[in-house]
Every structure is written in structure tokens, then in C-alpha cells.
Design a protein around this motif. Sequence first.
Motif, PDB file in Angstrom:
ATOM      1  N   GLY A   1      10.523  13.600  -7.372  1.00 42.58           N
ATOM      2  CA  GLY A   1       9.060  13.680  -7.419  1.00 42.58           C
ATOM      3  C   GLY A   1       8.589  15.023  -6.932  1.00 42.58           C
ATOM      4  O   GLY A   1       9.337  16.017  -6.965  1.00 42.58           O
ATOM      5  N   ASP A   2       7.363  15.072  -6.466  1.00 38.60           N
ATOM      6  CA  ASP A   2       6.809  16.310  -5.929  1.00 38.60           C
ATOM      7  C   ASP A   2       7.685  16.779  -4.768  1.00 38.60           C
ATOM      8  O   ASP A   2       8.014  15.994  -3.871  1.00 38.60           O
ATOM      9  CB  ASP A   2       5.371  16.051  -5.446  1.00 38.60           C
ATOM     10  N   PRO A   3       8.106  18.060  -4.772  1.00 37.89           N
ATOM     11  CA  PRO A   3       8.998  18.562  -3.707  1.00 37.89           C
ATOM     12  C   PRO A   3       8.479  18.310  -2.302  1.00 37.89           C
ATOM     13  O   PRO A   3       9.257  18.000  -1.403  1.00 37.89           O
ATOM     14  CB  PRO A   3       9.089  20.059  -4.014  1.00 37.89           C
ATOM     15  N   ALA A   4       7.155  18.438  -2.100  1.00 33.57           N
ATOM     16  CA  ALA A   4       6.601  18.219  -0.761  1.00 33.57           C
ATOM     17  C   ALA A   4       6.849  16.791  -0.303  1.00 33.57           C
ATOM     18  O   ALA A   4       7.191  16.548   0.864  1.00 33.57           O
ATOM     19  CB  ALA A   4       5.103  18.526  -0.758  1.00 33.57           C
ATOM     20  N   VAL A   5       6.710  15.846  -1.218  1.00 33.88           N
ATOM     21  CA  VAL A   5       6.943  14.441  -0.880  1.00 33.88           C
ATOM     22  C   VAL A   5       8.435  14.197  -0.647  1.00 33.88           C
ATOM     23  O   VAL A   5       8.826  13.492   0.289  1.00 33.88           O
ATOM     24  CB  VAL A   5       6.407  13.519  -1.988  1.00 33.88           C
ATOM     25  N   MET A   6       9.270  14.778  -1.516  1.00 28.55           N
ATOM     26  CA  MET A   6      10.719  14.614  -1.388  1.00 28.55           C
ATOM     27  C   MET A   6      11.206  15.080  -0.015  1.00 28.55           C
ATOM     28  O   MET A   6      11.953  14.379   0.673  1.00 28.55           O
ATOM     29  CB  MET A   6      11.439  15.404  -2.493  1.00 28.55           C
TER      30      MET A   6
ATOM     31  N   SER B   1      -1.431  13.585   1.241  1.00 29.22           N
ATOM     32  CA  SER B   1      -2.333  12.562   1.768  1.00 29.22           C
ATOM     33  C   SER B   1      -1.599  11.628   2.717  1.00 29.22           C
ATOM     34  O   SER B   1      -0.366  11.577   2.749  1.00 29.22           O
ATOM     35  CB  SER B   1      -2.955  11.758   0.624  1.00 29.22           C
ATOM     36  N   ASP B   2      -2.382  10.861   3.475  1.00 28.10           N
ATOM     37  CA  ASP B   2      -1.790  10.009   4.511  1.00 28.10           C
ATOM     38  C   ASP B   2      -1.012   8.828   3.953  1.00 28.10           C
ATOM     39  O   ASP B   2      -0.274   8.180   4.681  1.00 28.10           O
ATOM     40  CB  ASP B   2      -2.867   9.518   5.480  1.00 28.10           C
ATOM     41  N   ASN B   3      -1.150   8.546   2.666  1.00 22.02           N
ATOM     42  CA  ASN B   3      -0.435   7.398   2.100  1.00 22.02           C
ATOM     43  C   ASN B   3       0.682   7.823   1.149  1.00 22.02           C
ATOM     44  O   ASN B   3       1.285   6.991   0.493  1.00 22.02           O
ATOM     45  CB  ASN B   3      -1.425   6.483   1.365  1.00 22.02           C
ATOM     46  N   THR B   4       0.946   9.131   1.081  1.00 25.77           N
ATOM     47  CA  THR B   4       1.910   9.639   0.097  1.00 25.77           C
ATOM     48  C   THR B   4       3.322   9.099   0.325  1.00 25.77           C
ATOM     49  O   THR B   4       3.994   8.662  -0.609  1.00 25.77           O
ATOM     50  CB  THR B   4       1.931  11.175   0.139  1.00 25.77           C
ATOM     51  N   VAL B   5       3.781   9.120   1.578  1.00 23.43           N
ATOM     52  CA  VAL B   5       5.144   8.660   1.863  1.00 23.43           C
ATOM     53  C   VAL B   5       5.263   7.161   1.613  1.00 23.43           C
ATOM     54  O   VAL B   5       6.273   6.691   1.052  1.00 23.43           O
ATOM     55  CB  VAL B   5       5.545   9.013   3.305  1.00 23.43           C
ATOM     56  N   ASN B   6       4.238   6.395   1.996  1.00 23.58           N
ATOM     57  CA  ASN B   6       4.266   4.956   1.718  1.00 23.58           C
ATOM     58  C   ASN B   6       4.321   4.687   0.224  1.00 23.58           C
ATOM     59  O   ASN B   6       5.042   3.797  -0.239  1.00 23.58           O
ATOM     60  CB  ASN B   6       3.030   4.277   2.318  1.00 23.58           C
ATOM     61  N   ALA B   7       3.544   5.463  -0.549  1.00 21.51           N
ATOM     62  CA  ALA B   7       3.549   5.290  -2.006  1.00 21.51           C
ATOM     63  C   ALA B   7       4.928   5.601  -2.576  1.00 21.51           C
ATOM     64  O   ALA B   7       5.400   4.917  -3.509  1.00 21.51           O
ATOM     65  CB  ALA B   7       2.488   6.189  -2.638  1.00 21.51           C
ATOM     66  N   ALA B   8       5.593   6.603  -2.023  1.00 23.80           N
ATOM     67  CA  ALA B   8       6.941   6.944  -2.485  1.00 23.80           C
ATOM     68  C   ALA B   8       7.915   5.812  -2.179  1.00 23.80           C
ATOM     69  O   ALA B   8       8.780   5.474  -3.013  1.00 23.80           O
ATOM     70  CB  ALA B   8       7.402   8.241  -1.831  1.00 23.80           C
ATOM     71  N   LEU B   9       7.786   5.218  -0.994  1.00 19.73           N
ATOM     72  CA  LEU B   9       8.646   4.083  -0.647  1.00 19.73           C
ATOM     73  C   LEU B   9       8.434   2.922  -1.613  1.00 19.73           C
ATOM     74  O   LEU B   9       9.392   2.227  -1.988  1.00 19.73           O
ATOM     75  CB  LEU B   9       8.361   3.628   0.791  1.00 19.73           C
TER      76      LEU B   9
ATOM     77  N   TYR C   1      10.758  -0.385  -2.167  1.00 14.33           N
ATOM     78  CA  TYR C   1      10.600  -0.988  -0.846  1.00 14.33           C
ATOM     79  C   TYR C   1       9.149  -1.448  -0.680  1.00 14.33           C
ATOM     80  O   TYR C   1       8.224  -0.636  -0.723  1.00 14.33           O
ATOM     81  CB  TYR C   1      10.961   0.014   0.253  1.00 14.33           C
ATOM     82  N   SER C   2       8.962  -2.745  -0.484  1.00 12.22           N
ATOM     83  CA  SER C   2       7.614  -3.292  -0.329  1.00 12.22           C
ATOM     84  C   SER C   2       7.077  -2.962   1.066  1.00 12.22           C
ATOM     85  O   SER C   2       7.833  -2.567   1.955  1.00 12.22           O
ATOM     86  CB  SER C   2       7.620  -4.805  -0.526  1.00 12.22           C
ATOM     87  N   LYS C   3       5.772  -3.180   1.251  1.00 15.03           N
ATOM     88  CA  LYS C   3       5.151  -2.901   2.551  1.00 15.03           C
ATOM     89  C   LYS C   3       5.658  -3.846   3.633  1.00 15.03           C
ATOM     90  O   LYS C   3       5.502  -3.564   4.826  1.00 15.03           O
ATOM     91  CB  LYS C   3       3.636  -2.987   2.450  1.00 15.03           C
ATOM     92  N   ASP C   4       6.276  -4.955   3.222  1.00 13.18           N
ATOM     93  CA  ASP C   4       6.847  -5.885   4.195  1.00 13.18           C
ATOM     94  C   ASP C   4       8.280  -5.515   4.561  1.00 13.18           C
ATOM     95  O   ASP C   4       8.882  -6.134   5.443  1.00 13.18           O
ATOM     96  CB  ASP C   4       6.817  -7.313   3.645  1.00 13.18           C
ATOM     97  N   GLN C   5       8.840  -4.514   3.859  1.00 10.51           N
ATOM     98  CA  GLN C   5      10.208  -4.084   4.138  1.00 10.51           C
ATOM     99  C   GLN C   5      10.257  -2.785   4.939  1.00 10.51           C
ATOM    100  O   GLN C   5      10.994  -2.677   5.915  1.00 10.51           O
ATOM    101  CB  GLN C   5      10.981  -3.887   2.821  1.00 10.51           C
ATOM    102  N   MET C   6       9.446  -1.797   4.515  1.00 10.38           N
ATOM    103  CA  MET C   6       9.510  -0.489   5.161  1.00 10.38           C
ATOM    104  C   MET C   6       8.197   0.261   4.980  1.00 10.38           C
ATOM    105  O   MET C   6       7.563   0.175   3.922  1.00 10.38           O
ATOM    106  CB  MET C   6      10.663   0.342   4.581  1.00 10.38           C
ATOM    107  N   THR C   7       7.799   0.985   6.014  1.00 13.58           N
ATOM    108  CA  THR C   7       6.609   1.821   5.961  1.00 13.58           C
ATOM    109  C   THR C   7       6.953   3.192   6.536  1.00 13.58           C
ATOM    110  O   THR C   7       7.993   3.370   7.182  1.00 13.58           O
ATOM    111  CB  THR C   7       5.453   1.226   6.795  1.00 13.58           C
ATOM    112  N   ALA C   8       6.082   4.150   6.300  1.00 13.20           N
ATOM    113  CA  ALA C   8       6.301   5.491   6.845  1.00 13.20           C
ATOM    114  C   ALA C   8       6.367   5.443   8.366  1.00 13.20           C
ATOM    115  O   ALA C   8       7.178   6.128   8.991  1.00 13.20           O
ATOM    116  CB  ALA C   8       5.178   6.422   6.378  1.00 13.20           C
ATOM    117  N   HIS C   9       5.521   4.625   8.960  1.00 16.12           N
ATOM    118  CA  HIS C   9       5.522   4.491  10.415  1.00 16.12           C
ATOM    119  C   HIS C   9       6.764   3.743  10.893  1.00 16.12           C
ATOM    120  O   HIS C   9       7.191   3.884  12.052  1.00 16.12           O
ATOM    121  CB  HIS C   9       4.262   3.742  10.871  1.00 16.12           C
TER     122      HIS C   9
END
Length: 398
Positions: free
Chosen positions: A225-230, A311-319, A324-332
Motif C-alpha cells: 500500500g502507501d509507503p507511509a502506511v507500510m 490520519s489517525d485511523n490509517t493503521v487500523n484501516a490497514a489492519l 484482522y477485525s477490530k475485535d482481534q487487533m487494533t493500532a493501540h
Amino acid sequence: MPLTDTAIRNAKPKDKAYKVADSQGLYLLVNPGGSKLWRVKYRINGTERKLSLGAYPEITLAEARTARDAARKQLAHAVDPNAAKRQARIEASIRAGNTFASVADELIEKKGREGRTAATLEKQRWLLKLLGQDFGKRPVADITPQELLHELKKHERRGRLETAKQLRAFAGQVFRYAAATARAERDPAQLLQGALISPTVKHFAAITDTAQFGALLRAIDDYQGDPAVMYALKLTPHVFQRPGEIRQMEWVEIDFNKAVWTIPEAKMKMRQPHVVPLSKQALALLREMRGLSGTGRYVFPSVRTKARPISDNTVNAALRRMGYSKDQMTAHGFRTSASSLLNESGKWNPDAIERALAHMVPGIIRRIYNQSAYWAERVEMAQWWSNHLDQMKDIEIQ
């Protein structure tokens, strides 16, 4: 002879204005145009004055007499009724100008000057917007606990329990600031403690099984994906700082020679600067990213403009795209994973781990001690952890 309602109704306009007396200085001024205005004549400090009470029939005879009596009581205490009326009008004007929204805006601006993070200020502006325009236009000193509760219950009925809780806390900050600046006398939000349904505490989803975490690391290596996100995804497990701190990382904060990342206090949740030791693996990732974004301000710039970070949700969106669902893993959740696995290893002092996570420990003396005493251990731990991450990638799920 005192006035009667009949006499007032029968008072017809003439070519010139004239007075119809009642008693104790109260009279009705009948104008040629037909308006009938209540006045009270009084003397203060030897000077005759007149006090306007309003127009008939909006102000009835009984109401005019009550107002006259109130004015006479003020005179008995050496208070000029006209001066008191003017002061009340000024105070009402000030209250109308000091709306909840205007006081809240002023408070948010003050917090910005004090160095609060952009994310915090943005969150508070969002909460202010949620309270609604009508509520925001109300004079802050006139808002009642019932009125605030009505706004909070709207969100509670929609199942937004955490939002309602945050709104009450934010409103309390505004009311206390208004009281501190002499624009309100109390905090209605404080009286609502216990009035809302308490939300169930939710913990950030995280993977703490070694084999499953290794699978996640392999998935991150394969992510396209976008290098910054990677690179943000790849660096996050190594430094395990808060997502907002990582996405807002700036090149001026990185010292490649000393192998440290210094996060200024303005970006920290606990409002204290935090220094993160960088492992060889973390430095290698940052050097690769420097070839892509090193000419800009942010290490991980937005794909739309280098003037802003991802953006603050970019890493979560990548997961989520990785499956990986929000119940499995989050950026935090990477923080939880690191905390759990580092403590589970038994190799490191729990205080050193807490300091690495930038958790506030109680007591000023202990905080100062922790910042210095565990630095060498944290440097060693950072390298061990990155090596351990590499090893986990080779562990297959049974």
C-alpha cells in the motif's frame, strides 16, 4: 384616587400626552398615539427621577404596582432603581454574550496555547459540536442541570454511553472555567454524577499469543500500500508507542546518532516529554523511510499532502484490509501486546516496561527516578524486543 382597570381602559389619547395617577408615585402616561406607559416618580439625593416599567396591557396594573413597591424597597436601601435596572440590563447582555459555545471556544483556545495536542483540541471541538447549536447559544450562567441532562440523555438513548460520559466531563470543564472567570456560579455537570448509565469498560483488542503475533508480523511484512502506511505498520511493533504519537512523528525528533526518538510533551498524553530508544531494526526502517519522506516535516506524511501526517485511523484501516477485525487487533493493541509479552518474558523490571510505555507512575520522586534509573535497561530491552519480534516471525501457529 387609585387607578382601576376600567379607568385605564377608558383613558383615551388626547392631542398631548397626559398622566393618570395611581398612588405612591405610580402613574400611567397616555400618549397621543394611543400607547399607555407605566412610570414611577421618585426622588433620590434631592433629585426627582422617573423609572419606566413597561407598557399597558403587557404590564398589568397589579404588576406595575409590584414593580413600584420593589423600586421603593430599593430606595429604602439607598439604591437608585434606574441604576439597578441599567446594571441588570448590562449583566443580561453579558450573559447573552457569554454563551456556552463562546466560553467553550475560549477554553479550547486556552488549552491550545498551553500546548495541548491537536488531537485533544479536535476532540473537544467535536464534543462541543455534539452538544448542539441551540445548547451552545444558551448563556453559560443560565444553563440548569436538567437542561444539560436532557442533552446527554439524547446520546444515551441512542446507545452512545461513552459519548454521553465524555460530554458530561467536557461540559464540566467549560462550566468550571466559566466559574473561574466570573461568568458562572456553579458547575451543573457536577450535580449529574451518577445520572448516566455507566458504559462497559472496553479494552483495545490485542494479540498476546507469540505464534499469532508472529503471524501478524508476517502479514505486516507482506502488506502492500502507501509507503507511509507500510512503514508505520512495520515500525509500530518495535516502538509500541501510542498511535497518535507514531503517526505524528517528525524528522526533527529523530536522532540517528544517539538512536533515540524524543517525543515533545505537547504530543504526549501525560504532558511530559518522552524519549524512546531505537533498536537497530527501528533505525533501519526509519532510514528507508527517510529516503521517501526525509525532505518533509513528517516521517509518515499523508498521501494527499506532505503538510499533514497520515490520519489517525490509517493503521487500523490497514489492519482491517489484512483481515484482522477490530475485535482481534487494533493500532493501540500493539502496546498491550508488547506489555504482555515483555512482562511474560520475565527478563525486565516492570517499572522499566511501564516507563517504556510512557505510563505515569505515582509520585514525582519516583517519576524522576524512573526516567534515569531504567534508561540503560530500556535501551537493552528495545534491542531485545526487536530481536524477539524477528524470532516470532519464524514461529508457526500449531
